[in-house]
Scaffold this motif. Structure first.
Motif, PDB file in Angstrom:
ATOM      1  N   GLU A 100       0.735  -1.229  -0.107  1.00  0.00           N
ATOM      2  CA  GLU A 100      -0.019   0.075   0.174  1.00  0.00           C
ATOM      3  C   GLU A 100       0.825   1.264  -0.007  1.00  0.00           C
ATOM      4  O   GLU A 100       1.905   1.298   0.386  1.00  0.00           O
ATOM      5  N   ARG A 101       0.340   2.228  -0.729  1.00  0.00           N
ATOM      6  CA  ARG A 101       1.112   3.494  -0.876  1.00  0.00           C
ATOM      7  C   ARG A 101       0.008   4.607  -0.332  1.00  0.00           C
ATOM      8  O   ARG A 101      -1.166   4.955  -0.714  1.00  0.00           O
ATOM      9  N   GLU A 102       0.688   5.247   0.689  1.00  0.00           N
ATOM     10  CA  GLU A 102      -0.338   6.524   0.995  1.00  0.00           C
ATOM     11  C   GLU A 102       0.069   7.616   0.150  1.00  0.00           C
ATOM     12  O   GLU A 102       1.068   8.249  -0.200  1.00  0.00           O
ATOM     13  N   LEU A 103      -1.182   8.137  -0.410  1.00  0.00           N
ATOM     14  CA  LEU A 103      -0.950   9.104  -1.636  1.00  0.00           C
ATOM     15  C   LEU A 103      -1.398  10.653  -1.166  1.00  0.00           C
ATOM     16  O   LEU A 103      -0.648  11.534  -1.631  1.00  0.00           O
ATOM     17  N   LYS A 104      -2.111  10.612   0.018  1.00  0.00           N
ATOM     18  CA  LYS A 104      -2.387  11.841   0.559  1.00  0.00           C
ATOM     19  C   LYS A 104      -2.946  11.918   1.856  1.00  0.00           C
ATOM     20  O   LYS A 104      -3.825  10.849   2.296  1.00  0.00           O
ATOM     21  N   ALA A 105      -2.457  13.077   2.677  1.00  0.00           N
ATOM     22  CA  ALA A 105      -3.154  12.882   3.953  1.00  0.00           C
ATOM     23  C   ALA A 105      -3.488  14.279   4.424  1.00  0.00           C
ATOM     24  O   ALA A 105      -2.401  15.049   4.243  1.00  0.00           O
ATOM     25  N   GLN A 106      -4.431  14.581   4.944  1.00  0.00           N
ATOM     26  CA  GLN A 106      -4.831  16.142   5.308  1.00  0.00           C
ATOM     27  C   GLN A 106      -5.806  16.106   6.387  1.00  0.00           C
ATOM     28  O   GLN A 106      -6.896  15.489   6.663  1.00  0.00           O
ATOM     29  N   ASP A 107      -5.383  16.974   7.162  1.00  0.00           N
ATOM     30  CA  ASP A 107      -6.143  17.259   8.415  1.00  0.00           C
ATOM     31  C   ASP A 107      -7.544  18.058   8.163  1.00  0.00           C
ATOM     32  O   ASP A 107      -7.612  18.780   7.092  1.00  0.00           O
ATOM     33  N   ALA A 108      -8.506  17.806   8.922  1.00  0.00           N
ATOM     34  CA  ALA A 108      -9.863  18.606   8.585  1.00  0.00           C
ATOM     35  C   ALA A 108      -9.591  19.997   9.077  1.00  0.00           C
ATOM     36  O   ALA A 108      -8.848  20.246  10.054  1.00  0.00           O
ATOM     37  N   PRO A 109     -10.337  20.968   8.283  1.00  0.00           N
ATOM     38  CA  PRO A 109     -10.202  22.283   8.631  1.00  0.00           C
ATOM     39  C   PRO A 109     -10.608  22.673  10.130  1.00  0.00           C
ATOM     40  O   PRO A 109     -11.546  22.269  10.366  1.00  0.00           O
ATOM     41  N   GLY A 110      -9.659  23.271  10.686  1.00  0.00           N
ATOM     42  CA  GLY A 110      -9.817  23.699  12.072  1.00  0.00           C
ATOM     43  C   GLY A 110      -9.759  22.789  12.892  1.00  0.00           C
ATOM     44  O   GLY A 110     -10.110  22.770  14.160  1.00  0.00           O
ATOM     45  N   ARG A 111      -9.359  21.335  12.710  1.00  0.00           N
ATOM     46  CA  ARG A 111      -9.481  20.321  13.653  1.00  0.00           C
ATOM     47  C   ARG A 111      -8.108  19.588  13.483  1.00  0.00           C
ATOM     48  O   ARG A 111      -7.444  19.378  12.490  1.00  0.00           O
ATOM     49  N   ASP A 112      -7.531  19.284  14.821  1.00  0.00           N
ATOM     50  CA  ASP A 112      -6.471  18.275  14.658  1.00  0.00           C
ATOM     51  C   ASP A 112      -6.829  16.917  14.942  1.00  0.00           C
ATOM     52  O   ASP A 112      -5.807  16.023  15.070  1.00  0.00           O
ATOM     53  N   ASP A 113      -7.945  16.644  15.120  1.00  0.00           N
ATOM     54  CA  ASP A 113      -8.186  15.190  15.848  1.00  0.00           C
ATOM     55  C   ASP A 113      -9.029  14.459  14.733  1.00  0.00           C
ATOM     56  O   ASP A 113      -9.293  13.406  14.872  1.00  0.00           O
ATOM     57  N   ARG A 114      -8.922  15.071  13.318  1.00  0.00           N
ATOM     58  CA  ARG A 114      -9.760  14.143  12.309  1.00  0.00           C
ATOM     59  C   ARG A 114      -8.896  14.627  11.028  1.00  0.00           C
ATOM     60  O   ARG A 114      -8.583  15.736  10.742  1.00  0.00           O
ATOM     61  N   ARG A 115      -8.596  13.309  10.423  1.00  0.00           N
ATOM     62  CA  ARG A 115      -7.821  13.687   9.117  1.00  0.00           C
ATOM     63  C   ARG A 115      -8.313  12.625   8.123  1.00  0.00           C
ATOM     64  O   ARG A 115      -8.739  11.544   8.373  1.00  0.00           O
ATOM     65  N   MET A 116      -8.063  12.737   7.030  1.00  0.00           N
ATOM     66  CA  MET A 116      -8.332  12.045   5.707  1.00  0.00           C
ATOM     67  C   MET A 116      -7.057  11.369   5.224  1.00  0.00           C
ATOM     68  O   MET A 116      -6.097  12.318   5.093  1.00  0.00           O
ATOM     69  N   ILE A 117      -7.225  10.319   4.781  1.00  0.00           N
ATOM     70  CA  ILE A 117      -6.128   9.589   4.047  1.00  0.00           C
ATOM     71  C   ILE A 117      -6.442   8.747   2.938  1.00  0.00           C
ATOM     72  O   ILE A 117      -7.314   7.857   2.995  1.00  0.00           O
ATOM     73  N   LEU A 118      -5.865   9.043   1.896  1.00  0.00           N
ATOM     74  CA  LEU A 118      -5.941   8.484   0.466  1.00  0.00           C
ATOM     75  C   LEU A 118      -4.800   7.202   0.388  1.00  0.00           C
ATOM     76  O   LEU A 118      -3.678   7.966   0.440  1.00  0.00           O
ATOM     77  N   VAL A 119      -5.263   6.019   0.245  1.00  0.00           N
ATOM     78  CA  VAL A 119      -4.252   4.916   0.048  1.00  0.00           C
ATOM     79  C   VAL A 119      -4.511   4.101  -1.182  1.00  0.00           C
ATOM     80  O   VAL A 119      -5.919   4.072  -1.483  1.00  0.00           O
ATOM     81  N   HIS A 120      -3.581   3.854  -1.851  1.00  0.00           N
ATOM     82  CA  HIS A 120      -3.470   2.979  -3.063  1.00  0.00           C
ATOM     83  C   HIS A 120      -3.006   1.726  -2.759  1.00  0.00           C
ATOM     84  O   HIS A 120      -1.870   1.510  -2.304  1.00  0.00           O
ATOM     85  N   TYR A 121      -3.508   0.600  -2.949  1.00  0.00           N
ATOM     86  CA  TYR A 121      -3.310  -0.739  -2.954  1.00  0.00           C
ATOM     87  C   TYR A 121      -2.882  -1.506  -4.096  1.00  0.00           C
ATOM     88  O   TYR A 121      -3.713  -1.362  -5.147  1.00  0.00           O
ATOM     89  N   ASP A 122      -1.581  -1.919  -4.258  1.00  0.00           N
ATOM     90  CA  ASP A 122      -1.066  -2.362  -5.445  1.00  0.00           C
ATOM     91  C   ASP A 122      -1.057  -3.993  -5.153  1.00  0.00           C
ATOM     92  O   ASP A 122      -0.651  -4.723  -4.253  1.00  0.00           O
ATOM     93  N   SER A 123      -1.956  -4.708  -6.108  1.00  0.00           N
ATOM     94  CA  SER A 123      -2.427  -6.171  -6.144  1.00  0.00           C
ATOM     95  C   SER A 123      -2.745  -6.524  -7.370  1.00  0.00           C
ATOM     96  O   SER A 123      -2.788  -5.893  -8.563  1.00  0.00           O
ATOM     97  N   PHE A 124      -3.316  -7.793  -7.421  1.00  0.00           N
ATOM     98  CA  PHE A 124      -3.704  -8.358  -8.754  1.00  0.00           C
ATOM     99  C   PHE A 124      -5.002  -7.628  -9.167  1.00  0.00           C
ATOM    100  O   PHE A 124      -5.451  -7.496 -10.359  1.00  0.00           O
ATOM    101  N   ASP A 125      -5.939  -7.000  -8.131  1.00  0.00           N
ATOM    102  CA  ASP A 125      -7.101  -6.391  -8.098  1.00  0.00           C
ATOM    103  C   ASP A 125      -6.750  -4.886  -7.618  1.00  0.00           C
ATOM    104  O   ASP A 125      -7.092  -4.609  -6.226  1.00  0.00           O
ATOM    105  N   PRO A 126      -6.124  -3.851  -8.271  1.00  0.00           N
ATOM    106  CA  PRO A 126      -5.699  -2.589  -7.767  1.00  0.00           C
ATOM    107  C   PRO A 126      -6.948  -1.786  -6.899  1.00  0.00           C
ATOM    108  O   PRO A 126      -8.142  -2.202  -7.362  1.00  0.00           O
ATOM    109  N   ALA A 127      -6.499  -1.000  -5.852  1.00  0.00           N
ATOM    110  CA  ALA A 127      -7.801  -0.396  -5.618  1.00  0.00           C
ATOM    111  C   ALA A 127      -7.196   0.744  -4.876  1.00  0.00           C
ATOM    112  O   ALA A 127      -5.987   0.992  -4.391  1.00  0.00           O
ATOM    113  N   SER A 128      -8.172   2.149  -4.845  1.00  0.00           N
ATOM    114  CA  SER A 128      -7.528   3.281  -3.935  1.00  0.00           C
ATOM    115  C   SER A 128      -8.774   3.428  -3.240  1.00  0.00           C
ATOM    116  O   SER A 128      -9.796   3.320  -3.567  1.00  0.00           O
TER     117      SER A 128
END
Length: 213
Positions: A100-128
Motif C-alpha cells: 500500500e502507498r499513502e497518496l495523501k493525508a490532510q487534517d480537517a479544517p480547524g481540527r487536529d483530531d480528524r484527518r483523511m488519508i488516501l491509500v492505493h493498494y497494489d495487487s492483482f486487483d488494484p484499489a484506491s
C-alpha cells in the motif's frame, strides 16, 4: 527437583505466551470493521496467524507440562493438527498480500483530531481507498469512506475537505474522469455513507445491503 521446577516455569511461560497471542487474536478480530482502532491494525490483519501460533504454543505447553496425563499425546496432536495448517495458510496469504502507498493525508479544517488519508493498494486487483481517521479515548480510529477497485482506470484521483464535516473526492470510473462525490462525516468520524466500486452506496457501518445510488 531443579528439573521439575524449571519444567514448571517453562510450562507457565508457554501458557503466558499463548494467552498473549490469543488475546491479540481476539482483540484484532473484535476490532474488525468500520471504526477499528489503528493501533490494532496488525492483529486485525493477522488474526489467523495469531490463532495458529496460539494453538502451536499450547501444544508445546502440553508437551512440556502434561507429562503424566494420558491425554497428553492426543491433545498435542489435535492442537498441532489445527494450528500448523492455520499458521501456514496465514503466512502464505500474507506473502501475497498487496502493498500500500499513502497518496495523501490532510487534517480537517480547524481540527487536529480528524484527518483523511488516501491509500492505493497494489495487487492483482488494484484499489484506491479513502479513509477518515479520528482520535478517540482509546486511540485513533479509521473509517472507510470510499473504495474503488476491480477494473483498470477506476480510482480516486483526489480528495479534499469542503468543511470539517464534509469530504469531496474526484474519481475516474472507466471512461468517465472527473466525476465528484461528496460524503458527510458524522461527529463520531463515521461517514454518512460509504461508496464502493464507484457504482454502489452502502450504509456507513457496511453491514447492510448495498443499494443503487
Amino acid at each position: 527437583m531443579n528439573f521439575i521446577r524449571e519444567r514448571r516455569r517453562a510450562f507457565l511461560l508457554l501458557l503466558s505466551v499463548a494467552f498473549l497471542l490469543g488475546f491479540a487474536a481476539v482483540s484484532g478480530r473484535a476490532s474488525a470493521g468500520q471504526g477499528g482502532l489503528v493501533w490494532l491494525s496488525w492483529p486485525r490483519e493477522h488474526v489467523s496467524l495469531l490463532a495458529g501460533a496460539t494453538l502451536i504454543v499450547l501444544a508445546a505447553a502440553a508437551l512440556w507440562g502434561l507429562t503424566k496425563s494420558p491425554l497428553r499425546t492426543a491433545l498435542v496432536i489435535l492442537l498441532l493438527f489445527l494450528g500448523l495448517p492455520m499458521a501456514w495458510l496465514a503466512m502464505i496469504s500474507a506473502s501475497y498480500s498487496s502493498g500500500e502507498r499513502e497518496l495523501k493525508a490532510q487534517d480537517a479544517p480547524g481540527r487536529d483530531d480528524r484527518r483523511m488519508i488516501l491509500v492505493h493498494y497494489d495487487s492483482f486487483d488494484p484499489a484506491s481507498c479513502l479513509y477518515v481517521h479520528q482520535d478517540s479515548p482509546l486511540g485513533e480510529r479509521a473509517w472507510q469512506v470510499a473504495c474503488f477497485m476491480g477494473e483498470e482506470g477506476d480510482a480516486i484521483r483526489d480528495a479534499v475537505w469542503t468543511s470539517p464535516e464534509r469530504v469531496r473526492m474526484t474519481v475516474a470510473t472507466g471512461a468517465t474522469t472527473g466525476e465528484s462525490h461528496e460524503v458527510a462525516i458524522l461527529p463520531s468520524g463515521q461517514p454518512e455513507k460509504v461508496l464502493l466500486y464507484g457504482s454502489q452506496i452502502c450504509p456507513g457501518d457496511m453491514r447492510g445491503d448495498c443499494q443503487d445510488p
